[in-house]
Design an enzyme around this catalytic site. Structure first.
Site, short mmCIF file in Angstrom:
data_model
loop_
_atom_site.label_atom_id
_atom_site.label_comp_id
_atom_site.label_asym_id
_atom_site.label_seq_id
_atom_site.Cartn_x
_atom_site.Cartn_y
_atom_site.Cartn_z
N GLY A 1 0.76 -1.39 -0.06
CA GLY A 1 0.05 0.02 0.11
C GLY A 1 0.88 1.26 -0.06
O GLY A 1 0.38 2.61 -0.25
N CYS B 1 -27.38 -9.91 -16.33
CA CYS B 1 -26.98 -9.62 -17.43
C CYS B 1 -27.74 -9.92 -18.79
O CYS B 1 -28.43 -11.10 -18.87
CB CYS B 1 -25.38 -10.18 -18.00
SG CYS B 1 -24.61 -10.14 -19.46
N CYS C 1 -18.53 -12.86 -19.79
CA CYS C 1 -19.72 -12.91 -20.44
C CYS C 1 -19.75 -13.98 -21.70
O CYS C 1 -20.38 -14.96 -21.86
CB CYS C 1 -20.16 -11.58 -20.96
SG CYS C 1 -21.96 -11.23 -21.21
#
Lengths: 281, 257
Positions: A33, A241, A272
């Site tokens: 970080g 979707c 997808c």
């Protein structure tokens, strides 16, 4: 060696530059970080198009790598296509659109839906690495705030969200605390992706214009900041979707005509397409 | 009982010029110390050195946090510890509320910042404390979500006071808290400050050039000129029977209406 590679050093950057970037990457991985400054080079693309991510990718690539590049989840947008062909030409590495097959994925503003595994590297393109920048414009002051772990201001921003909108309305670039120490900007990924920051893969963040590199090592604790009575929520549009029917993936809203018709589709095109192919078979 | 704040030989120079020189005093719990003097007399420099905003060139500022650890030298503290002190046990009220407030953050967020900085993470509780404090400084709680830029000067100054006192500090530094306000607003603010100081048992160091302010608020008075303390004593004593020539000038130059 192919004709293409005789014109460039492997992966475009010279070896001394890669060495400098790798040193910054090692330091970033050692202090999760923490923003490590590095001597960002001019790249053959404008700032804001992923100059930081490209440099990190170039420093990490080896000839055996299989590269995937996504832009907001999609493999087929300008930014993704041009960076993919850039490395296919300058490094001669294999490319893929399948997240599961890639060894190195450069991404702009998304984490793939397919869970990443050990051995994979995810490289983020970061526009503004400093999570406190819009609250405190002075770089000297934000550095001191990081050093002293003085992060009250971040919660003032979330407080303002709730006071004004009734809920934490920050929807992307949602601040996280890494390994219980540094507050980090996860680049403008939707907050839906924040839980995926705790991953088995190595995650590297490169900001070219701001000349900063930071990292999240595998299996590092990443906590999204919130309030006890307004806990963090990984939100997404409340639809399936329209193409593959997935209810668990992040969706883009696509306007389909000028009469207000719209559809929601997966922003991760690989996820997808894989689901559609699987459903058809 | 030990002093809350023990100041010893604090000196700050700006190159060859003197900001303040060899200033020492003790502030006891519950006591309000006034520092008066003309512009350029080193009042604000001294306050900056005491509150940790400026590093003095010489001298010590010992603060007894009351935790049993004894007095600590604030000037030698690590910065993390000093910052923690500045937003918990101490408070600093600036002359210009724009310096002390976040102008693009709502009133509630301004008051809640100190609470969140020390780890408050419950929105409802933070908001309730902010509402309570807006009420105490006589700001309508319906304006909790307004930004300070929509407030009048007097309201901004009261908001700044609320923002500073919300953490329940023991020591407040004020730099001309009534400067730039018209007299009726000043009177209300002074009334409010006096009530808060007495109710909370605060210790305070108030820098001002307004003798009326110290007459109302301060127990003891220090008169500064040219970076040095020329006279100290109980407020009424100094104002009614000034000994040093400059104090006499200062007292006599107050306009009588």
């Amino acid at each position: 060696m192919t004709d293409d590679l005789r014109e460039y050093n492997f992966a475009y950057l010279d070896e001394e530059t890669k060495r400098m970037i790798r040193r910054a990457l090692l330091k970033a991985l050692a202090i999760p970080g923490y923003q490590v400054p590095f001597a960002s080079r001019e790249m053959p693309m404008p700032y804001g198009w992923g100059t930081g991510g490209v440099q990190v990718t170039a420093a990490c690539l080896v000839p055996e790598d299989r590269l995937k590049v996504i832009d907001q989840g999609a493999d087929d947008t300008t930014n993704a296509v041009s960076i993919r062909s850039f490395f296919a030409r300058t490094a001669g590495v294999a490319t893929t659109e399948r997240a599961a097959e890639a060894t190195l994925i450069q991404t702009r503003h998304r984490i793939p839906e397919t869970p990443l595994r050990e051995g994979q590297i995810l490289v983020y393109q970061v526009p503004i690495p400093e999570p406190l920048r819009f609250l405190e414009p002075r770089e000297t002051e934000t550095r001191r705030m990081h050093a002293l772990e003085d992060y009250g201001l971040m919660h003032v921003k979330l407080y303002e969200d709730i006071a004004r909108h009734g809920a934490i309305s920050t929807a992307y670039a949602y601040p996280v605390k890494v390994a219980g120490r540094y507050v980090m900007d996860p680049s403008p990924i939707p907050k839906f992706d924040n839980p995926k920051l705790e991953s088995a893969a190595i995650q590297l963040f490169g900001a070219g214009r701001e000349q900063r590199i930071y990292a999240v090592p595998p299996y590092t604790q990443v906590v999204s900041l919130d309030f006890e009575d307004h806990p963090f929520e990984a939100s997404k549009p409340d639809h399936p979707c329209a193409l593959c029917g997935a209810t668990d993936s992040y969706l883009d809203e696509v306007i389909t005509d000028d009469a207000g018709a719209r559809m929601f589709v997966c922003s991760d095109t690989d996820y997808c397409a894989t689901r559609q192919a699987g459903g058809a078979a | 009982m030990t002093p809350l704040l023990q100041v010893e030989g604090v000196t700050r120079r700006y190159g060859a010029r003197i900001g303040c020189e060899d200033v020492g005093f003790a502030l006891w719990p519950g006591e309000v110390m006034g520092i008066v003097g003309e512009s350029g007399s080193g009042k604000s420099t001294l306050l900056g050195c005491l509150s940790g905003h400026l590093a003095p060139d010489a001298g010590r500022v010992l603060y007894d946090a009351g935790s049993g650890g004894g007095a600590q030298d604030v000037t030698a503290m690590p910065e993390a510890a000093r910052r923690r002190l500045l937003r918990t046990d101490w408070a600093f009220v600036h002359q210009n509320p724009r310096d002390g407030l976040r102008m693009n953050v709502s009133a509630g967020g301004n008051v809640g910042e100190r609470l969140m900085a020390v780890g408050a993470r419950n929105y409802g509780a933070i908001r309730a404390r902010a509402e309570d404090w807006l009420g105490r400084v006589e700001i309508d709680t319906a304006r909790i979500d307004d930004r300070p830029s929509a407030f009048s000067g007097g309201m901004q100054q009261r908001l700044q006071i609320a923002r500073n006192l919300v953490s329940g500090p023991r020591l407040v530094f004020m730099d001309e808290p009534t400067g730039g306000l018209d007299v009726s607003v000043q009177a209300r603010l002074l009334d409010l400050l006096r009530g808060l100081v007495r109710d909370m048992g605060l210790s305070a160091v108030i820098v001002t050039h307004d003798l009326a302010v110290v007459r109302l608020l301060a127990d003891r008075l220090m008169v500064m000129k040219g970076g040095q303390v020329v006279e100290t004593g109980l407020t009424d004593q100094v104002l009614d029977d000034p000994q040093h020539a400059y104090s006499q000038l200062l007292v006599s130059s107050v306009l009588q209406v």
